[in-house]
Design a protein around this motif. Structure first.
Motif, PDB file in Angstrom:
ATOM      1  N   PHE A  37       6.080   2.973   0.581  1.00 18.17           N
ATOM      2  CA  PHE A  37       4.923   2.086   0.599  1.00 18.17           C
ATOM      3  C   PHE A  37       5.157   0.962   1.604  1.00 18.17           C
ATOM      4  CE2 PHE A  37       7.640   0.717  -2.926  1.00 18.17           C
ATOM      5  CZ  PHE A  37       7.693  -0.673  -2.810  1.00 18.17           C
ATOM      6  N   LEU A  38       4.050   0.508   2.164  1.00 23.20           N
ATOM      7  CA  LEU A  38       4.071  -0.600   3.113  1.00 23.20           C
ATOM      8  C   LEU A  38       4.041  -1.924   2.368  1.00 23.20           C
ATOM      9  CD1 LEU A  38       1.425   0.440   5.804  1.00 23.20           C
ATOM     10  CD2 LEU A  38       3.851   0.080   6.238  1.00 23.20           C
ATOM     11  N   VAL A  39       4.671  -2.928   2.927  1.00 24.46           N
ATOM     12  CA  VAL A  39       4.537  -4.296   2.444  1.00 24.46           C
ATOM     13  C   VAL A  39       4.180  -5.166   3.646  1.00 24.46           C
ATOM     14  CG1 VAL A  39       5.698  -6.271   1.403  1.00 24.46           C
ATOM     15  CG2 VAL A  39       6.145  -3.979   0.531  1.00 24.46           C
TER      16      VAL A  39
ATOM     17  N   GLY B  74       8.851 -10.771   5.001  1.00 26.55           N
ATOM     18  CA  GLY B  74       8.424  -9.385   5.116  1.00 26.55           C
ATOM     19  C   GLY B  74       9.516  -8.489   5.669  1.00 26.55           C
ATOM     20  N   LEU B  75       9.174  -7.235   5.884  1.00 25.39           N
ATOM     21  CA  LEU B  75      10.158  -6.244   6.315  1.00 25.39           C
ATOM     22  C   LEU B  75      10.324  -6.251   7.830  1.00 25.39           C
ATOM     23  CD1 LEU B  75       9.155  -3.186   4.076  1.00 25.39           C
ATOM     24  CD2 LEU B  75      10.994  -4.835   3.687  1.00 25.39           C
TER      25      LEU B  75
ATOM     26  N   VAL C 178       0.854  -1.194   0.000  1.00 26.67           N
ATOM     27  CA  VAL C 178       0.000   0.000   0.000  1.00 26.67           C
ATOM     28  C   VAL C 178       0.886   1.239   0.000  1.00 26.67           C
ATOM     29  CG1 VAL C 178      -1.858   1.257   1.148  1.00 26.67           C
ATOM     30  CG2 VAL C 178      -1.745  -1.237   1.350  1.00 26.67           C
ATOM     31  N   ILE C 179       0.657   2.153  -0.931  1.00 25.42           N
ATOM     32  CA  ILE C 179       1.387   3.420  -0.961  1.00 25.42           C
ATOM     33  C   ILE C 179       0.872   4.299   0.179  1.00 25.42           C
ATOM     34  CG2 ILE C 179       1.974   5.448  -2.335  1.00 25.42           C
ATOM     35  CD1 ILE C 179       1.380   3.773  -4.838  1.00 25.42           C
ATOM     36  N   VAL C 180       1.792   4.851   0.970  1.00 28.00           N
ATOM     37  CA  VAL C 180       1.396   5.604   2.163  1.00 28.00           C
ATOM     38  C   VAL C 180       1.998   7.007   2.146  1.00 28.00           C
ATOM     39  CG1 VAL C 180       1.105   3.551   3.593  1.00 28.00           C
ATOM     40  CG2 VAL C 180       3.359   4.642   3.457  1.00 28.00           C
ATOM     41  N   GLU C 181       1.460   7.843   3.035  1.00 23.95           N
ATOM     42  CA  GLU C 181       1.993   9.180   3.223  1.00 23.95           C
ATOM     43  C   GLU C 181       3.406   9.087   3.790  1.00 23.95           C
ATOM     44  OE1 GLU C 181       0.658  12.509   2.959  1.00 23.95           O
ATOM     45  OE2 GLU C 181      -0.660  11.475   1.558  1.00 23.95           O
ATOM     46  N   ALA C 182       4.289   9.926   3.271  1.00 23.58           N
ATOM     47  CA  ALA C 182       5.666   9.926   3.767  1.00 23.58           C
ATOM     48  C   ALA C 182       6.236  11.327   3.647  1.00 23.58           C
ATOM     49  CB  ALA C 182       6.523   8.942   2.981  1.00 23.58           C
ATOM     50  N   SER C 183       7.046  11.711   4.605  1.00 25.71           N
ATOM     51  CA  SER C 183       7.678  13.026   4.561  1.00 25.71           C
ATOM     52  C   SER C 183       9.084  12.892   3.980  1.00 25.71           C
ATOM     53  CB  SER C 183       7.753  13.623   5.969  1.00 25.71           C
ATOM     54  OG  SER C 183       8.463  12.774   6.831  1.00 25.71           O
TER      55      SER C 183
ATOM     56  N   TYR D 272       5.712   0.899  11.663  1.00 24.95           N
ATOM     57  CA  TYR D 272       5.991  -0.297  10.864  1.00 24.95           C
ATOM     58  C   TYR D 272       6.925   0.074   9.709  1.00 24.95           C
ATOM     59  CZ  TYR D 272       5.140  -4.839   8.711  1.00 24.95           C
ATOM     60  OH  TYR D 272       5.289  -6.099   8.201  1.00 24.95           O
ATOM     61  N   PRO D 273       7.965  -0.713   9.424  1.00 26.14           N
ATOM     62  CA  PRO D 273       8.945  -0.356   8.384  1.00 26.14           C
ATOM     63  C   PRO D 273       8.322  -0.285   6.994  1.00 26.14           C
ATOM     64  CG  PRO D 273       9.290  -2.602   9.173  1.00 26.14           C
ATOM     65  CD  PRO D 273       8.298  -1.983  10.101  1.00 26.14           C
TER      66      PRO D 273
END
Length: 268
Positions: free
Chosen positions: A60-62, A116-117, A50-55, A75-76
């Protein structure tokens, strides 16, 4: 005396969906709010991305499919892009390989650990540089290994050999405007595209030629999409001039749609 039926018959009239419990959902995911027409997620038999908000860049999350429930904000993530991530796609030949396209004009290919990460992933396996504007579409070839298609806001479609990081084909004259989406056919010999000029095109990437084109597939100004079906037909979604949702089914060899459906108006 006969009574005319006033209720439309439907096999689905009394079918209702049952929502799953919260512990079977993914909660507290800060999905990206970037202004781009994308699904912002991708899934395969092992992971959900999922592509997420990032500064300060894009991320993206996996998540393993089994990791449901509330997702920790710490979460990494996969966070190697310097601009927002716009599209992601899992490799169909390897469940631990994913590609991402970004506003930083690059495409990156990532190797996700088997389980996973456990820590942020910042180093991609491959960086593909060839676009001059943001990359909004990435999609793997359905049958050939290590072949990836990308399309950017420079109206260019590039097909890459990921193993060598080289361009296989550059298609820079077939789209006069922004490309909304790209879809391969079942064996990867052709792909179809939807463009801001309201045309749907079927393209042979090896020859760099236009196989078929349907102008004004949908006359509305809103984005439209086109996908190849398994039997070679093309299914499109779009809007009318009055912002009514439209669906259409096309035979590439026919100038008129096989089926066409117009729904109700959509409020902006």
């Amino acid at each position: 005396m006969s009574f005319r039926k006033v209720v439309r018959q439907s096999k689905f009239r009394h079918v209702f969906g049952q929502p799953v419990k919260n512990d079977q959902c993914y909660e507290d995911i800060r999905v990206s709010r970037v202004t781009w027409d994308s699904t912002f997620c991708a899934v395969n038999p092992k992971f959900l991305a999922v592509i997420v908000e990032a500064s300060g860049g894009g991320a993206f999350l996996v998540l393993p499919l089994s990791k449901t429930g509330r997702i920790d904000k710490a979460y990494p993530t996969v966070c190697g892009h310097t601009g927002p991530v716009l599209d992601i796609d899992w490799c169909p030949h390897n469940d631990e390989v994913i590609a991402s396209g970004s506003e930083d004009c690059t495409v990156m290919v990532w190797q996700i650990p088997e389980n996973g990460l456990a820590a942020p992933l910042t180093e991609p396996v491959v960086v593909l540089e060839g676009h001059t504007k943001r990359v909004g579409i990435v999609t793997w070839h359905p049958t050939a290994r290590n072949v990836l298609l990308s399309a950017g806001c420079d109206n260019v479609v590039l097909i890459w050999n990921v193993g060598t990081a080289e361009e296989l084909y550059r298609l820079d004259t077939l789209h006069p405007d922004l490309i909304y989406n790209v879809s391969w056919n079942r064996n990867g010999s052709l792909f179809c595209s939807a463009c801001k000029d309201k045309s749907v095109r079927i393209i042979d990437p090896r020859r760099g030629t236009l196989v078929a084109e349907r102008e004004k597939a949908h006359e509305g100004a809103r984005p439209m999409r086109a996908i190849f079906l398994a039997d070679g037909k093309v299914f499109t979604t779009g809007f009318s001039r009055m912002s009514e949702r439209q669906l259409a089914l096309w035979d590439p060899g026919s100038p008129t749609p096989i089926g066409f459906c117009t729904g109700t108006s959509v409020v902006p």
